[in-house]
Design an enzyme around this catalytic site. Structure first.
Site, PDB file in Angstrom:
ATOM      1  N   GLU A 104      -8.351   4.110  -1.971  1.00 41.43           N
ATOM      2  CA  GLU A 104      -8.314   2.763  -2.558  1.00 41.43           C
ATOM      3  C   GLU A 104      -9.106   1.848  -1.613  1.00 41.43           C
ATOM      4  OE1 GLU A 104      -4.621   0.501  -2.234  1.00 41.43           O
ATOM      5  OE2 GLU A 104      -4.909  -0.201  -4.284  1.00 41.43           O
ATOM      6  N   SER A 133       0.837  -1.203   0.000  1.00 41.47           N
ATOM      7  CA  SER A 133       0.000   0.000   0.000  1.00 41.47           C
ATOM      8  C   SER A 133       0.875   1.258   0.000  1.00 41.47           C
ATOM      9  CB  SER A 133      -0.909  -0.015   1.227  1.00 41.47           C
ATOM     10  OG  SER A 133      -0.114  -0.073   2.395  1.00 41.47           O
ATOM     11  N   CYS A 142      -4.105  -4.400  -7.656  1.00 40.57           N
ATOM     12  CA  CYS A 142      -3.632  -3.014  -7.799  1.00 40.57           C
ATOM     13  C   CYS A 142      -3.968  -2.484  -9.183  1.00 40.57           C
ATOM     14  CB  CYS A 142      -2.141  -2.926  -7.556  1.00 40.57           C
ATOM     15  SG  CYS A 142      -1.211  -3.772  -8.816  1.00 40.57           S
TER      16      CYS A 142
END
Ligand code: NAD
Length: 496
Positions: free
Chosen positions: A383, A226, A281
């Site tokens: 996200e 992350s 991702c």
């Protein structure tokens, strides 16, 4: 219930740590294993063994190192189903998706088999009278890798095959949520004839990461995870004098132009938004239709597809997607859906009530679709990393480009259109690292490199592909004069 071991110097070694992390089956919510959170001494031991083993491996002719890679490749291909099952057991993704993950990781091993060609260097004859110059790329020594939970086999394979083929030894710290796939790959690499100490795995959490970042004998570190952790890892590693690459999170937009094939666009969005339960991702999490008519058509096409998503455990061959990785992550995604609703987005399909008979304690969230999402909402900015797709309506292509440029992340993006001008303009101008034209998940193949821009990636190099050779080696340039018989006095001016 199993307890994982570290893999150090070609052996499986039980950890002496008194700290352990639990590993779950995400489909049932059951605890199935535990992984040690290794001590600094254990990491130091792995690094020391890697350091001792590296010079002989680095000196071995690249063609012989490539032969080990070819054997590893063969073993991976023969064991791909078992490796995929190992991924799904701890990660939860469907078997088909796990096989896809293995295939993309194996592609990097295929590419690494060509290492002799990549290390050839350059040669210039007669750069001066009887003077020649050649350049060579040499391994760094011991390098490290720190990886996320969502691709437990593929993302480590973005790193260690190329690092090892280049002549380095490698210390991997896989995700503590699903570490077993890397252990299986380690066994196969050893069986392929990799010398002891060249590939090591130490399990752990932040403390292990910090030790890797600070260790003076680790020369470079690749990180994927992350963004907040990527930034931290990059900053700490570079402060310790290491070569660093740290790939972070994403919020990937897909523009749907009015002339796009709507069926094709909606189908692409389903796979890219909900495949792997959105835990990619390169997932598309924002759809940007241009014009109200396009938006209405898109939402109408998506709604029944999202409602009829087949959700199940990895053992269900018909499942489109599985559970999320942990209970905490499930709760976080559910909370984002609450936030989106409260902020006034239109909840077209609500995945919050989803439950599966026999799997009531699994970490599932149903497919969720929001329309009329705006830039200020947390469901747009953050996200979410779950099966939640947001539709942000824009009137023009230019507004859509501005929207994408306004986001902090810039990993991947896509445009669906039949208009070559718009597509070309998009590919040229968009400030995003990986771009798809009528391709929803433009993950580059192994002989191109992968990498986002802006806060999706820290450091100069992409991962795998040609950029990996640059990252995992250092350039040396040698200038020679033969014969030595040319007589010359001292020269005090700069040589030219
Ligand atoms: P994460 O950042 O929580 O963990 C990644 C690694 O960092 C793990 O090995 C973990 O043990 C370690 N870590 C966790 N907290 C740490 C801390 N405080 N200090 C030091 N190390 C720490 O990521 P995750 O949840 O495992 O993976 C999902 C994230 O990874 C998503 O943001 C996703 O977008 C990103 N990701 C990015 C790419 C890419 O190529 N850009 C690819 C896959 C995943």
């Amino acid at each position: 219930m199993y307890t994982l071991k570290n893999a150090i110097d070609g052996k499986l070694v039980a950890s002496a740590s008194d700290r352990m992390a639990d590993v779950f089956n995400p489909a049932t919510g059951e605890k199935i294993g535990q992984v040690p959170l290794s001590t600094n001494d254990e990491i130091d031991r792995a690094v020391e063994n890697a350091k001792q083993a590296q010079p002989a491996w680095g000196d071995m002719p690249p063609a012989r190192r490539a032969r080990v890679m070819f054997k590893f490749l063969d073993l991976l291909n023969r064991n791909i189903d078992d490796l995929a099952r190992e991924i799904s057991r701890e990660q939860g993704k469907t078997h088909e998706d796990a096989v896809g993950e293995c295939t993309r990781g194996i592609e990097v091993v295929e590419y690494a088999c060509g290492i002799p060609q990549m290390l050839k260097g350059e040669y210039s004859r007669n750069v001066g009278p009887a003077i020649d110059t050649f350049s060579t790329r040499q391994p760094l020594g011991v390098v490290g890798g720190i990886t996320p939970f969502n691709f437990p086999a593929m993302v480590p394979m973005w790193m260690y095959p190329m690092a090892i083929a280049c002549g380095n030894s490698f210390v991997l710290k896989p995700s503590e949520r699903d570490p077993s796939a890397s252990m299986m790959a380690w066994e196969l690499f050893r069986e392929a004839g990799l010398p002891d100490g060249i590939f090591n795995i130490v399990h752990g959490d932040k403390s292990a990461v910090d030790r890797i970042l600070d260790h003076p004998d680790i020369k470079a570190v690749s990180f994927v995870g992350s963004t907040p952790i990527a930034e931290y890892v990059y900053t700490r590693g570079t402060a310790a004098g290491k070569r660093m690459q740290a790939l972070g999170g994403a919020k990937n937009h897909m523009i749907i132009m009015p002339d796009a094939d709507m069926d094709q666009a909606a189908n692409a969005l389903m796979g890219a938004g909900y495949g792997a339960a959105g835990e990619r991702c390169m997932a598309i999490s924002v759809a940007v239709p241009i014009g109200e008519e396009t938006a209405d058509k898109l939402v109408a096409a998506l709604k029944p597809k999202v409602e009829s998503l087949r959700i199940g455990p990895s053992t269900d061959e018909n499942a489109d997607m599985g559970p999320l990785i942990t209970k905490a992550h499930q709760e976080k995604v559910l909370d984002y859906i609450d936030q989106g609703e409260k902020a006034g987005a239109e909840l077209v399909v609500d995945g919050r009530g989803f439950s599966l008979q026999g799997y009531e304690n699994g970490f599932f969230v149903g497919g969720t679709l929001f329309d009329r999402v705006t830039e200020d909402m947390s469901i747009y900015r953050d996200e979410i990393f779950g099966p939640v797709l947001s539709v942000v309506r824009k009137n023009t292509f230019a507004e859509a480009v501005d929207l994408i440029h306004g986001h902090e992340y810039a990993n991947g993006t896509a445009i669906f259109t039949r208009d070559g001008d718009a597509a070309r303009d998009f590919a040229d101008r968009i400030e995003v690292g990986m771009v798809g034209i009528n391709v929803p998940i433009p993950v580059p193949v192994a002989y191109h490199s992968f990498g986002g821009w802006k806060r999706s990636s820290f450091g100069a190099n992409g991962i795998y592909g040609p950029e990996a050779v640059n990252f995992y080696t250092r350039l040396k340039t040698i200038t020679t004069r033969w014969p030595t018989g040319v007589k010359e006095g001292s020269v005090f001016a700069f040589p030219s």
